[in-house]
Design an enzyme around this catalytic site. Structure first.
Site: not given
Ligand code: NAD
Length: 472
Positions: A169, A220, A222, A242, A276, A371
């Site tokens: 997804k 995504g 935290t 992650e 990230c 962040e």
């Molecule tokens: P996000 O957490 O808003 O969304 C990520 C994904 O989770 C999306 O597909 C979203 O639709 C889904 N999602 C949202 N709520 C959900 C829930 N309750 N249950 C299940 N799925 C859900 O993150 P974002 O804004 O898309 O990405 C940015 C964040 O990702 C930043 O904090 C960044 O640091 C982090 N990130 C981490 C890494 C890593 O490897 N550590 C890599 C890239 C990005």
């Protein structure tokens, strides 16, 4: 407008329900409309993956290897199209999108070489004990929007080679490259082994609580990671999380300031700061602080920000309106916390922000403590190495960190004191398929890549065979 790309469920392309508009972040024009998955589409995808699992699990490793290599070939053969899609939906410059696509193919080829020979821990007159790595079942991958193709692929490759089936997804704002990738591989993988869903942000919880899902691999924020952990707890799913990062770079005063400034700048603002593992807090020793700030400011003011499709662009737009608004708010607050020495400007149409640097700033505000997922970075002054280590470690995050010095031995020793999943010396964001990467503290649980990452898509089964004949 692109031709519509559908979801893949049990080997067939499906249109879905209410359309989701996908927007080009460089001009805010709608580039595609994709049908969103309904809860019953999500249930179908999990059921298809569950049905396909026994046959895929029992498929010989040699065939699974061949499948991964054929997927890698499909990525290579369609690299230009995938590159353009990544730029169109994510915003990054074409050359960076091309690296993302190449890396995806490289990760598939790396995991195609995986070895599952059992580890023999005892073999004597009493018994033979072997540890085997067994697949878990249905793996769900939920990904963010900053590396829209690569993130799904680096979860798919270890999941499939280990014998799991897969439901992906992607983020609602960047589904296109994942959808096209799955369309390209629909004839390579058996029906149901790989499935992909489009959503408007509502389908994740259905997947993370589903009783037939064995594992969730999530990349995504935290905050979302915590929701997923709660949602998965009822059915005790395995998790790889992650999450966010607030990486520190510690620059000691013996460096070549000009050369290091160039590298730090590139590693802080890569993908317009939406990485990230980019450098987020730049700690510079006092003797070189002014010079380093000046060098970084020159680079930031000269940076070419624009549409990722234009050859001269170094930095594309932010990926979506929500993130743009968050960063604009931080830009407004910045002068309260320090001195803005470059950038500070945001404009549209599109979601553009000039690389922005703030100096004479310390901890205790949103710019440093949270962040910042955008092109806005803080340069902080320190006097002693111990102080720098303590301040770098004061973050709740622990993804990556780096130390910069001509004295590699000293820098390595300092790096080993940093609380981070990856500690780098004279580089940052140096990830590769054979090196584990993951976070500690609020940056996550588990690792991706490498043998350690592969094992997270398996469980250890002990097979213990008695040597004595069975006596009745
Ligand atoms: P996000 O957490 O808003 O969304 C990520 C994904 O989770 C999306 O597909 C979203 O639709 C889904 N999602 C949202 N709520 C959900 C829930 N309750 N249950 C299940 N799925 C859900 O993150 P974002 O804004 O898309 O990405 C940015 C964040 O990702 C930043 O904090 C960044 O640091 C982090 N990130 C981490 C890494 C890593 O490897 N550590 C890599 C890239 C990005």
């Amino acid at each position: 407008m692109l031709k519509n790309i559908g979801m893949l469920i049990e080997g067939a392309i499906r249109g879905g329900g209410i359309p989701l508009e996908v927007v080009n972040p460089a001009n805010e024009e709608v580039i595609a409309r994709c049908g969103r998955a309904t809860p019953s589409d999500a249930a179908d995808a999990v059921a298809a993956a569950r049905r396909a699992w026994p046959a895929w699990r029992d498929t010989p490793l040699a065939v699974r290897r061949q499948t991964l290599l054929r997927i890698a070939d499909a990525v290579d053969q369609n690299a230009n199209e995938l590159t353009e899609l990544v730029t169109l939906e994510q915003g990054k410059p074409l050359k960076d999108a091309a690296i993302e696509v190449q890396t995806a193919s490289g990760v598939l080829r790396y995991f195609a070489e995986s070895d599952f020979a059992p580890h023999v821990v005892q073999d004597d007159g009493h018994q033979r004990a072997e540890i085997h790595r067994r697949p878990l079942g249905v793996v769900v991958a939920i990904t963010a929007w900053n590396f829209p193709l690569l993130m799904g692929v680096y979860k798919l490759a270890p999941a499939l080679i280990a014998g799991n089936t897969f439901v992906l997804k992607p983020s609602p704002t960047t589904p296109l490259s994942s959808l096209r990738f799955c369309e390209l591989i629909a004839d390579i993988v058996p029906a149901g082994v790989v499935n992909v869903l489009v959503d408007g942000g509502d389908i994740g919880p259905i997947l993370t609580s589903h009783p037939d899902v064995a594992k969730v691999s999530f990349t995504g924020s935290t905050t979302t990671g915590r929701s997923i952990m709660r949602s998965a707890s009822e059915t005790l799913k395995r998790l790889t999380l992650e999450l966010g990062g607030n990486d520190a770079a510690i620059v000691l005063d013996d460096v070549d300031v000009k050369a290091v400034a160039r590298q730090i700048f590139g590693l802080a603002f890569v993908n317009s700061g939406q990485v990230c593992m980019s450098i987020k807090r730049i700690y510079v020793q006092s003797a070189i602080y002014d010079e380093m700030c000046d060098e970084l400011a020159v680079l930031a003011n000269a940076a070419k920000v624009g549409d990722g499709r234009h050859a001269e662009t170094q930095f594309g737009p932010l990926q979506n309106r929500r993130q743009f608004d968050v960063v604009k708010e931080l830009l407004e607050e910045a002068p309260r916390y320090g001195k803005v020495i470059a950038g500070g400007r945001a404009w549209g149409p599109g979601y553009f922000v000039q690389p922005t640097l703030v100096r004479d700033i310390t901890e205790g505000n949103r710019l440093v403590d949270e962040e910042v997922f955008g092109p806005l970075r803080s340069v902080l002054k320190f006097d002693t190495v111990d102080e720098a280590v303590q301040r770098a470690n004061s973050s709740s995050y622990g993804l990556g960190a780096s130390v910069w010095s001509r004295d590699t031995a000293l820098a390595t020793q300092v790096a080993s004191r940093l609380e981070a999943g990856s500690a780098w010396v004279n580089q940052h964001f140096a990830v590769a398929p054979h090196i584990p990467f993951g976070g500690v503290k609020q940056s996550g649980i588990g690792v991706e890549f490498s043998r350690e990452g592969l094992y997270e898509y398996t469980y250890a089964q002990s097979v213990v065979v008695a040597k004595d004949p069975v006596r009745s």
